[in-house]
Structure formats: structure tokens, C-alpha cells
Motif scaffolding. Structure first.
Motif, PDB file in Angstrom:
ATOM      1  N   LYS A   2      -4.218   0.795   9.709  1.00  0.00           N
ATOM      2  CA  LYS A   2      -5.160   1.720   9.093  1.00  0.00           C
ATOM      3  C   LYS A   2      -5.966   0.962   8.034  1.00  0.00           C
ATOM      4  O   LYS A   2      -5.401   0.340   7.142  1.00  0.00           O
ATOM      5  CB  LYS A   2      -4.411   2.894   8.465  1.00  0.00           C
ATOM      6  N   LEU A   3      -7.294   1.053   8.139  1.00  0.00           N
ATOM      7  CA  LEU A   3      -8.178   0.249   7.309  1.00  0.00           C
ATOM      8  C   LEU A   3      -8.887   1.092   6.255  1.00  0.00           C
ATOM      9  O   LEU A   3      -9.476   2.131   6.567  1.00  0.00           O
ATOM     10  CB  LEU A   3      -9.232  -0.452   8.170  1.00  0.00           C
ATOM     11  N   LEU A   4      -8.855   0.621   5.013  1.00  0.00           N
ATOM     12  CA  LEU A   4      -9.571   1.247   3.908  1.00  0.00           C
ATOM     13  C   LEU A   4     -10.842   0.454   3.638  1.00  0.00           C
ATOM     14  O   LEU A   4     -10.797  -0.758   3.453  1.00  0.00           O
ATOM     15  CB  LEU A   4      -8.686   1.259   2.654  1.00  0.00           C
ATOM     16  N   ILE A  80      -7.492   1.194  -5.211  1.00  0.00           N
ATOM     17  CA  ILE A  80      -6.966   0.483  -4.040  1.00  0.00           C
ATOM     18  C   ILE A  80      -5.451   0.338  -4.136  1.00  0.00           C
ATOM     19  O   ILE A  80      -4.729   0.561  -3.148  1.00  0.00           O
ATOM     20  CB  ILE A  80      -7.642  -0.892  -3.904  1.00  0.00           C
ATOM     21  N   ILE A  81      -4.964  -0.039  -5.301  1.00  0.00           N
ATOM     22  CA  ILE A  81      -3.519  -0.215  -5.481  1.00  0.00           C
ATOM     23  C   ILE A  81      -2.766   1.083  -5.199  1.00  0.00           C
ATOM     24  O   ILE A  81      -1.679   1.085  -4.600  1.00  0.00           O
ATOM     25  CB  ILE A  81      -3.226  -0.741  -6.897  1.00  0.00           C
ATOM     26  N   LYS A  82      -3.354   2.210  -5.602  1.00  0.00           N
ATOM     27  CA  LYS A  82      -2.718   3.506  -5.364  1.00  0.00           C
ATOM     28  C   LYS A  82      -2.700   3.873  -3.882  1.00  0.00           C
ATOM     29  O   LYS A  82      -1.927   4.740  -3.457  1.00  0.00           O
ATOM     30  CB  LYS A  82      -3.432   4.588  -6.160  1.00  0.00           C
ATOM     31  N   GLU A  86      -0.454   3.858   2.226  1.00  0.00           N
ATOM     32  CA  GLU A  86      -1.265   4.729   3.079  1.00  0.00           C
ATOM     33  C   GLU A  86      -2.141   3.916   4.028  1.00  0.00           C
ATOM     34  O   GLU A  86      -2.410   4.328   5.151  1.00  0.00           O
ATOM     35  CB  GLU A  86      -2.150   5.622   2.216  1.00  0.00           C
ATOM     36  N   PHE A  87      -2.581   2.728   3.550  1.00  0.00           N
ATOM     37  CA  PHE A  87      -3.421   1.843   4.347  1.00  0.00           C
ATOM     38  C   PHE A  87      -2.761   0.476   4.471  1.00  0.00           C
ATOM     39  O   PHE A  87      -1.965   0.070   3.619  1.00  0.00           O
ATOM     40  CB  PHE A  87      -4.807   1.697   3.708  1.00  0.00           C
TER      41      PHE A  87
END
Length: 246
Positions: A2-4, A80-82, A86-87
């Protein structure tokens, strides 16, 4: 996998759509962080129902150049760290950039990330091309991606920040060394680079506005561009047209 996808923007409504589409085409879930734009940025993002828009007030996060809690890069890094857990992978670009695979590479940018992810790499190095408007460009071509054809190959040594895509659990906490994206010293990088197309100046008016107004709030933009080996304002921007720096 999964990509952010993360985009930071400020008054780039003429080119933001290209940055968004480059991430959507490579299967990213995209967040746009608007650092107080006063143009049509919000309307551009609204055209993409799968893209999340977040306004970041410039009075709360006025800092662009120095580490600190009031720095916009710090704010996005914390976001991003949070998202770890998830990703799996993150790509962070600006609104005047397009990220893709190298032209000679048979694989798409998504396939490049997927290969790096499956084979245990921590990030993908980048190859930068700086596109600048010149007097030789055709102003009748409305899309700047087609109008601006000249570029400088800057290679991979661009302040360490060319590693614009990496495994999300490698994201470092904000420090002076991570002010702009991330450094990957000591980490395992995929052997093939991605391509980053950068369009900082598109028109004469936009260039003067960016350098002489927008970036003046951040200790002056002349030094910001000069230290990256581009050109200072007096050489690049002329009252009656573009210089021939490219």
C-alpha cells in the motif's frame, strides 16, 4: 503493498494536477498539503475525489528553512510517521514535480517500487531533471509539460533529497539533516533510479512572483536557487524575456 503519496504545495494551481496524476497513476493514496495557497489549489484537488486535501495555515507553520515544530516539513514528516503500519511505502514530491521511471526503463514507476519493496530495499534513488522556460519555448502551447522542453540533468546528488520514495518505516524524525525529505546514508537503495522532473519556473510572471515575493519570506529565494547550481534571478529572469541558461 500500500503506497502513500504526499504532495506539498503553495500557489501552484497551474501544475498541481500533473503531480497528483503522476502519483495516482502509480497506485498511491494521495494527500495534498496546501501551505496557505491563495490561488485555485483547492479547486484543482476537488477534481480528484480520491485525493485528500489538507490546508496547513502559514501562520501556524510559517517556517520553511529551519528545523522546528513550526516547520511545514516537520508537520508532514510527523504525518508520515503516524501512517506507519497503515502504508508500506511513501513517495513525497512537491506540486511542481512529476515522479516516474526513467525513459529507458521498461518498468513503470509502480513496478519499480514493487520490485524494491519485494526485494527488501529501503528506498529508490532519484535522477533529477530541472526544466526551465526559455525564450525558445512556444508560448502558444498551453500545457507547460509540452511547452518547456529544455532541461538540465542534475543527477542524484541534489541535497540528499532526491530519494523521494522509500519504505515508510525508514522515515526519520525531523532533524536538520531531514529538513527536505530524507537522507538514506547507510540504507539499501534499489539499483535503478526513478526520474524526478522539476518545473520550478513556468512563466515570467510566475517566476518573479515565486522568487521575489513568495520565497522572500523564507530568508530570500535567490540564495535558495543559487546554492542548487541553477541561476540567480538577475541572470535567469529578464524584464523582456528568459535568459538562455538552458
Amino acid at each position: 503493498m500500500k503506497l502513500l503519496g504526499v504532495i506539498m504545495t503553495y500557489n501552484d494551481d497551474d501544475c498541481l494536477h500533473s503531480a497528483i496524476e503522476s502519483l495516482l497513476e502509480s497506485n498511491h493514496y494521495v494527500w495534498v498539503f496546501d501551505h496557505g495557497s491563495i490561488d485555485s489549489t483547492k479547486k484543482v484537488v476537488d477534481k480528484y475525489p480520491k485525493v485528500t486535501y489538507q490546508y496547513v495555515d502559514r501562520t501556524t507553520y510559517p517556517n520553511f528553512m529551519k528545523p522546528g515544530q513550526d516547520n511545514i516539513h516537520h508537520f508532514i514528516t510527523d504525518f508520515i510517521i503516524k501512517k506507519q503500519g497503515e502504508f508500506d511505502w511513501v513517495t513525497w514530491i512537491d506540486s511542481d514535480e512529476i515522479i516516474c521511471s526513467m525513459p529507458e526503463d521498461s518498468k513503470s514507476f509502480y513496478e519499480l517500487i514493487n520490485d524494491a519493496y519485494r526485494n527488501g530495499y529501503d528506498g529508490i534513488p532519484g535522477y533529477l531533471r530541472e526544466y526551465w522556460a526559455t525564450e525558445g519555448d512556444d508560448p502558444k502551447v498551453s500545457d507547460f509539460r509540452n511547452r518547456i522542453t529544455r532541461f538540465k540533468n542534475k543527477g542524484c546528488g541534489y541535497c540528499g533529497g532526491l530519494n523521494r520514495t522509500w519504505r515508510i518505516d525508514c522515515t526519520p524524525v525531523m532533524t536538520e539533516g531531514t529538513l527536505r525529505h530524507t537522507f538514506f546514508n547507510g540504507l539499501q537503495l534499489y539499483p535503478k533510479p526513478h526520474l524526478l522532473k522539476h518545473y520550478p519556473i513556468r512563466t515570467n510572471g510566475q517566476g518573479y512572483q515565486k522568487i521575489n515575493v513568495d520565497r522572500q519570506r523564507y530568508h530570500g529565494a535567490g540564495a535558495h536557487y543559487e546554492e542548487r547550481g541553477l541561476a540567480n534571478t538577475t541572470k535567469l529572469l529578464k524584464p523582456k524575456g528568459w535568459g538562455q541558461e538552458n
